[in-house]
Motif scaffolding. Structure first.
Motif, PDB file in Angstrom:
ATOM      1  N   VAL A  64       0.866  -1.339  -0.104  1.00  0.00           N
ATOM      2  CA  VAL A  64       0.120   0.067  -0.005  1.00  0.00           C
ATOM      3  C   VAL A  64       0.879   1.144   0.262  1.00  0.00           C
ATOM      4  N   ILE A  65       2.028   1.153   0.699  1.00  0.00           N
ATOM      5  CA  ILE A  65       2.780   2.555   0.580  1.00  0.00           C
ATOM      6  C   ILE A  65       4.087   2.461  -0.083  1.00  0.00           C
ATOM      7  N   TRP A  66       4.428   1.472  -0.410  1.00  0.00           N
ATOM      8  CA  TRP A  66       5.814   1.339  -1.071  1.00  0.00           C
ATOM      9  C   TRP A  66       5.409   0.731  -2.507  1.00  0.00           C
ATOM     10  N   GLY A  67       4.214   0.261  -2.686  1.00  0.00           N
ATOM     11  CA  GLY A  67       3.670  -0.033  -4.154  1.00  0.00           C
ATOM     12  C   GLY A  67       4.441  -1.497  -4.646  1.00  0.00           C
ATOM     13  N   TRP A  68       4.910  -2.251  -3.773  1.00  0.00           N
ATOM     14  CA  TRP A  68       5.752  -3.370  -4.021  1.00  0.00           C
ATOM     15  C   TRP A  68       4.701  -4.388  -4.778  1.00  0.00           C
ATOM     16  N   GLY A  69       5.190  -5.290  -5.516  1.00  0.00           N
ATOM     17  CA  GLY A  69       4.446  -6.511  -6.159  1.00  0.00           C
ATOM     18  C   GLY A  69       4.437  -7.649  -5.145  1.00  0.00           C
ATOM     19  N   THR A  70       3.708  -8.617  -5.645  1.00  0.00           N
ATOM     20  CA  THR A  70       3.579  -9.789  -4.762  1.00  0.00           C
ATOM     21  C   THR A  70       4.770 -10.683  -4.400  1.00  0.00           C
ATOM     22  N   PRO A  71       5.667 -10.981  -5.295  1.00  0.00           N
ATOM     23  CA  PRO A  71       6.903 -11.837  -5.144  1.00  0.00           C
ATOM     24  C   PRO A  71       7.718 -11.029  -4.176  1.00  0.00           C
ATOM     25  N   GLU A  72       8.159 -10.046  -4.190  1.00  0.00           N
ATOM     26  CA  GLU A  72       8.840  -9.287  -3.498  1.00  0.00           C
ATOM     27  C   GLU A  72       8.305  -8.938  -1.987  1.00  0.00           C
ATOM     28  N   THR A  73       7.174  -8.914  -1.870  1.00  0.00           N
ATOM     29  CA  THR A  73       6.426  -8.824  -0.742  1.00  0.00           C
ATOM     30  C   THR A  73       6.474 -10.069   0.162  1.00  0.00           C
ATOM     31  N   VAL A  74       6.200 -11.005  -0.552  1.00  0.00           N
ATOM     32  CA  VAL A  74       6.176 -12.335  -0.028  1.00  0.00           C
ATOM     33  C   VAL A  74       7.695 -12.768   0.247  1.00  0.00           C
ATOM     34  N   ALA A  75       8.551 -12.496  -0.430  1.00  0.00           N
ATOM     35  CA  ALA A  75      10.001 -12.762  -0.052  1.00  0.00           C
ATOM     36  C   ALA A  75      10.302 -11.703   1.267  1.00  0.00           C
ATOM     37  N   LEU A  76       9.983 -10.668   1.364  1.00  0.00           N
ATOM     38  CA  LEU A  76      10.263  -9.810   2.556  1.00  0.00           C
ATOM     39  C   LEU A  76       9.863 -10.436   3.749  1.00  0.00           C
ATOM     40  N   CYS A  77       8.526 -10.714   3.654  1.00  0.00           N
ATOM     41  CA  CYS A  77       7.724 -11.164   4.894  1.00  0.00           C
ATOM     42  C   CYS A  77       8.517 -12.351   5.377  1.00  0.00           C
ATOM     43  N   ILE A  78       8.563 -13.447   4.468  1.00  0.00           N
ATOM     44  CA  ILE A  78       9.399 -14.850   4.838  1.00  0.00           C
ATOM     45  C   ILE A  78      10.861 -14.711   5.459  1.00  0.00           C
TER      46      ILE A  78
END
Length: 329
Positions: free
Chosen positions: A84-98
């Protein structure tokens, strides 16, 4: 009680209880055993089960992780912030959280193994730290599309449809993706703990850490690895939670810890093994889900559900451990 009957009670008593519970709720509310109701039960417990499977890994090595709920909640907030704030996509968001979950698990393990801090105290400290830190970037506000940021600007990003599909879509319009993830992770951790050398070493460490160390097992690495598994699984749970609710809700992860711990501990009673195990944890999560679904369908007051859940947990564990000790002489 005859020894043979006692052995049968220990091994299958919990399944008898599970079936009796299902029959009771079915008689009270026939819709309880409908396909739609059962799918809802699996979906409702999928995130709890994933967290419980992670904490099972720490129980196997004789530890305990109280930070799983806060890791999941922080991962949910991180995923929401990234999109919502950085505008990232799904792959990088999932990788960040894991990656975040694995990092927290690594830190927990290092504190416990090398800092010699008791696991309950170390993970309790991490829990409170994360609960506070997750609120700092948004000044305690939930994260949603178009939200007003602390600096006065407006968030321009939104959740990707592919990300939301992780928590909301169904395979063949029947089985939720979150349930598939739960079953896949359960299969992986079950095979890992029961059929690999690494799993056997982890059980050995949990049974007698000193003897395992004298036998040459790298105890420190295995214990740290167990906490990293717990952190990684908790992060996956947080990802699915964010995908399900479609926002970074600061209160969404409040009950995750207690429900996950209940599922993992109930797993001790399954088949009378009296030890942490992935199969028992999954059945424990299903049991908790069936219990809460049945109570909800019977219009039981929400404030009675935790009391009933706690009472069932105490009875199941008391029965299992008392009967196991008697059978052992």
């Amino acid at each position: 009680m005859p020894l043979a009957m006692r052995d049968l009670s220990i091994r299958y008593g919990f399944f008898v209880l599970l079936i009796a519970l299902a029959i009771f709720f079915f008689v009270a509310q026939p819709a309880f055993l409908s396909l739609r109701s059962m799918i809802f039960v699996f979906q409702s417990v999928s995130i709890t089960a994933i967290l419980a499977l992670g904490v099972t890994a720490t129980l196997v090595v004789g530890g305990f992780d109280l930070s799983i709920g806060s890791v999941a909640a922080s991962s949910m907030m991180a995923a929401s912030y990234a999109m919502v704030i950085w505008g990232w996509g799904t792959p990088e968001t999932v990788a960040l959280c894991i990656g975040f979950g694995l990092l927290v698990g690594l830190i927990n393990g290092l504190i416990i193994v090398y800092g010699r801090v008791p696991d309950l105290l170390a993970t309790l400290g991490t829990m409170f730290l994360l609960l506070g830190l997750q609120l700092v970037p948004t000044a305690g506000r939930s994260i949603a599309k178009g939200m007003l940021l602390p600096d006065g600007s407006t968030a321009t990003g939104s959740f990707d449809k592919s990300f939301l599909a992780l928590g909301r879509s169904h395979l063949f319009h029947i089985l939720p993706i979150s349930v598939i993830v739960m079953l896949a992770l359960a299969a992986v951790i079950f095979v890992f703990l029961e059929f690999t050398r690494f799993g056997r070493v982890m059980y050995a460490i949990g049974s007698n850490e000193q003897a395992s160390r004298l036998a040459g097992a790298p105890v420190a690495r295995y214990k740290i690895g167990a906490y990293m598994i717990s952190g990684g699984f908790a992060a996956i749970g947080g990802i699915l939670l964010a995908a399900r609710v479609g926002r970074g809700d600061v209160s969404s992860g409040n009950n995750l810890l207690l429900d996950a711990v209940a599922a993992a501990l109930i797993g001790f009673a399954v088949l009378g093994v009296a030890k942490p195990n992935a199969f028992g944890t999954l059945i424990g999560a299903l049991f908790v889900g069936m219990l809460l679904q049945g109570l909800t369908m019977m219009n039981a007051p929400y404030y009675t559900q935790d009391a009933v859940k706690g009472a069932v947990l105490v009875v199941a564990l008391l029965f299992t451990f008392s009967m196991t000790r008697r059978a052992g002489g």
